[in-house]
Design an enzyme around this catalytic site. Structure first.
Site, PDB file in Angstrom:
ATOM      1  N   ASN A 165      44.968  42.036  43.222  1.00  0.00           N
ATOM      2  CA  ASN A 165      43.714  42.593  42.685  1.00  0.00           C
ATOM      3  C   ASN A 165      42.735  43.030  43.778  1.00  0.00           C
ATOM      4  O   ASN A 165      42.048  44.040  43.631  1.00  0.00           O
ATOM      5  CB  ASN A 165      43.053  41.609  41.720  1.00  0.00           C
ATOM      6  N   GLY A 176      46.110  33.601  43.344  1.00  0.00           N
ATOM      7  CA  GLY A 176      46.822  34.226  42.235  1.00  0.00           C
ATOM      8  C   GLY A 176      46.575  33.512  40.929  1.00  0.00           C
ATOM      9  O   GLY A 176      45.553  32.852  40.745  1.00  0.00           O
ATOM     10  N   SER A 177      47.530  33.620  40.033  1.00  0.00           N
ATOM     11  CA  SER A 177      47.372  33.096  38.678  1.00  0.00           C
ATOM     12  C   SER A 177      47.646  31.595  38.616  1.00  0.00           C
ATOM     13  O   SER A 177      48.307  31.023  39.496  1.00  0.00           O
ATOM     14  CB  SER A 177      48.318  33.828  37.729  1.00  0.00           C
ATOM     15  N   GLU A 190      43.735  29.248  45.181  1.00  0.00           N
ATOM     16  CA  GLU A 190      42.621  30.032  44.656  1.00  0.00           C
ATOM     17  C   GLU A 190      43.098  30.695  43.370  1.00  0.00           C
ATOM     18  O   GLU A 190      43.824  31.694  43.406  1.00  0.00           O
ATOM     19  CB  GLU A 190      42.178  31.080  45.688  1.00  0.00           C
ATOM     20  N   CYS A 235      38.973  37.679  39.791  1.00  0.00           N
ATOM     21  CA  CYS A 235      39.137  36.294  39.337  1.00  0.00           C
ATOM     22  C   CYS A 235      37.818  35.637  38.974  1.00  0.00           C
ATOM     23  O   CYS A 235      37.785  34.693  38.187  1.00  0.00           O
ATOM     24  CB  CYS A 235      39.874  35.479  40.394  1.00  0.00           C
ATOM     25  N   GLU A 271      43.023  33.914  30.551  1.00  0.00           N
ATOM     26  CA  GLU A 271      42.135  34.749  31.351  1.00  0.00           C
ATOM     27  C   GLU A 271      42.446  36.218  31.079  1.00  0.00           C
ATOM     28  O   GLU A 271      43.613  36.626  31.082  1.00  0.00           O
ATOM     29  CB  GLU A 271      42.328  34.432  32.834  1.00  0.00           C
TER      30      GLU A 271
END
Length: 459
Positions: free
Chosen positions: A115, A188-189, A210, A244, A334
């Site tokens: 992203n 990331g996710s 993160e 995020c 999310e």
């Protein structure tokens, strides 16, 4: 090209040479990295535009500018950060001089997301190198132009014994995670974060994760709604919502809901036009897979603005959703896109019922002029970091640690905190020899009372 185990073996061997512990050597690498990034400024803009039509302005404010600022900060302060820090000694260790030494972990794996593919690959790389580590970086396979540019920059500046960029997809990531590292840094996710944590646990490797989550924004009836709408439309639709720490949903006081929605619609049109698809300032969704995920989330939702989807163009318009059910598709995960659900509240209990329905978020936003309401909310809810009366801006202050809590992540970085994240804090007591109190030595008879007094008064 060497295999991943071979590259890692070479890096481990070079680390043992102690060369990376020379601050002057680290600085020479960082200065060269800065020069190379500056010389590639236009190429960075072009790569991100090719990957998902990101504008030069957004690339500068959210990627290039932040990287250069971080490099400037590190280059200016590294000598000071790397020095052993003397701390106050204890009477229980008298006589001694006590220090904290900053020691590199060794071999670092950094896995970057798509992203913000330049920023979130290069910033942790900067800090890992500043702390004296060797690094293998895996940029995202979804942003192939940016990742290739990152690889070119890393290969030009760093010997492979110091840093290497390895491109690839899931198979590459799996092989990297199978190695034994001294530290892993992942952005990331949440689902992938769990995979990383399991791989790290096998070797008891420390990690920074993160991640993300459903970050709320609260709006009461004391604020300037037009100003709040302007700031929310910027923070939510920056990078097409693929951020995020974007507000994942809004909880607005019911008596100002309609006025806030009207203000938000006006702002969206003002910023992106009547047909946002034609705007050069609205990036695209990264790929069709993620576009279809968002389109599926919209099914069954009450769309009150936007909602236009073009799968082939990876485009989705800035979209507002009216009061979704907490267990609906749009609220189940999310969002990570330009879709903003708007819920309402009348009492603080209503806010609790919504926020505590989900895991601890990465970010938290509150728009209010009621200081008591603000402070109560900050203290009540657990989250990574937040902002009062705006979105995202806490990320831009290098003095504020950035990271999550619970399901939104673990560990933090930015500024000096980033240097500290990639450094082991080694405690050292240097004991004096000019006196040697006998109280700690046997026989202990008659000494316990004096020992208790020492613990009471001098610890």
């Amino acid at each position: 090209m060497d295999t991943i185990p071979e590259i890692l073996l070479k890096q481990k061997a070079f680390f043992k040479s102690q060369k990376t512990k020379e601050v002057s050597y680290r600085l020479s690498l960082l200065k060269a990295l800065k020069q190379e990034i500056v010389s590639n400024e236009q190429a960075i803009y072009e790569a991100l535009k090719k990957d998902f039509k990101k504008s030069e302005f957004e690339t500068f404010i959210s990627e290039f500018g932040l990287v250069i600022s971080e490099l400037n900060l590190v280059i200016k302060n590294l000598k000071k950060w790397a020095k052993p820090k003397r701390v106050k000694s204890s009477m229980l260790t008298f006589p001694s001089q006590d220090y904290i030494y900053k020691e590199p972990y060794g071999s670092i794996l950094i896995i970057a997301p798509w992203n913000y593919p330049f920023l979130l690959a290069i910033e942790p790389l900067i800090m890992a190198i500043a702390a004296g580590n060797t690094v293998i970086l895996k940029p995202s396979e979804l942003t192939k132009h940016t990742s290739q540019l990152i690889t070119n920059i890393v290969q030009k500046i760093f010997p492979e014994t110091i840093a290497q960029s390895i491109e690839g997809g899931i198979e590459t990531a799996t092989e990297l995670l199978a190695q034994k590292w001294d530290y892993i840094f992942f952005t990331g996710s949440v689902p992938v974060g769990k995979i990383v944590a399991r791989a790290a646990a096998k070797h008891l490797t420390p990690v920074t994760l993160e991640l993300g989550g459903k970050s709320p924004g609260i709006i009461d009836d004391t604020v300037d709604l037009k100003l709040a709408a302007r700031r929310i439309s910027w923070g939510k639709f920056l990078n097409a919502g693929q951020t995020c720490i974007a507000a994942d949903y809004i909880i607005v006081k019911s008596n100002v809901k309609d006025a806030f929605i009207d203000a938000l619609k006006t702002e969206i049109i003002k910023r992106y036009g009547v047909n946002p698809k034609e705007s050069v300032d609205l990036p695209r969704i990264i790929n069709k897979k993620n576009l279809l995920r968002l389109a599926n989330m919209l099914e069954g939702s009450h769309v009150i603005f936007g909602g236009h989807v073009d799968v082939d163009a990876c485009y989705i318009a800035p979209t507002l959703i009216d009061v979704p059910n907490l267990d609906s598709k749009i609220m189940s995960d999310e969002i990570f896109g330009p879709v903003l659900p708007i819920l309402t509240y009348d009492t603080e209990q209503d806010i609790e019922n919504i926020i505590w329905h989900y895991d601890k978020p990465l970010a938290f936003y509150i728009f209010s002029n009621n200081k008591t309401f603000i402070e109560q909310a900050i203290k009540k809810y657990s989250f990574g970091g937040g902002v009062v009366n705006d979105l995202l801006i806490h990320f831009g202050n290098h003095r504020l640690p950035f990271g999550g809590i619970g399901a939104s992540g673990m560990g933090a970085y930015h500024g000096k905190m980033g240097f500290d994240t990639f450094s082991h804090h080694k405690s050292i007591s240097k004991r004096g020899n000019w006196i040697d109190p006998s109280i700690r030595y046997a026989p202990y008879k008659g000494k316990l009372g004096l020992l208790k007094k020492m613990f009471k008064y001098f610890s």
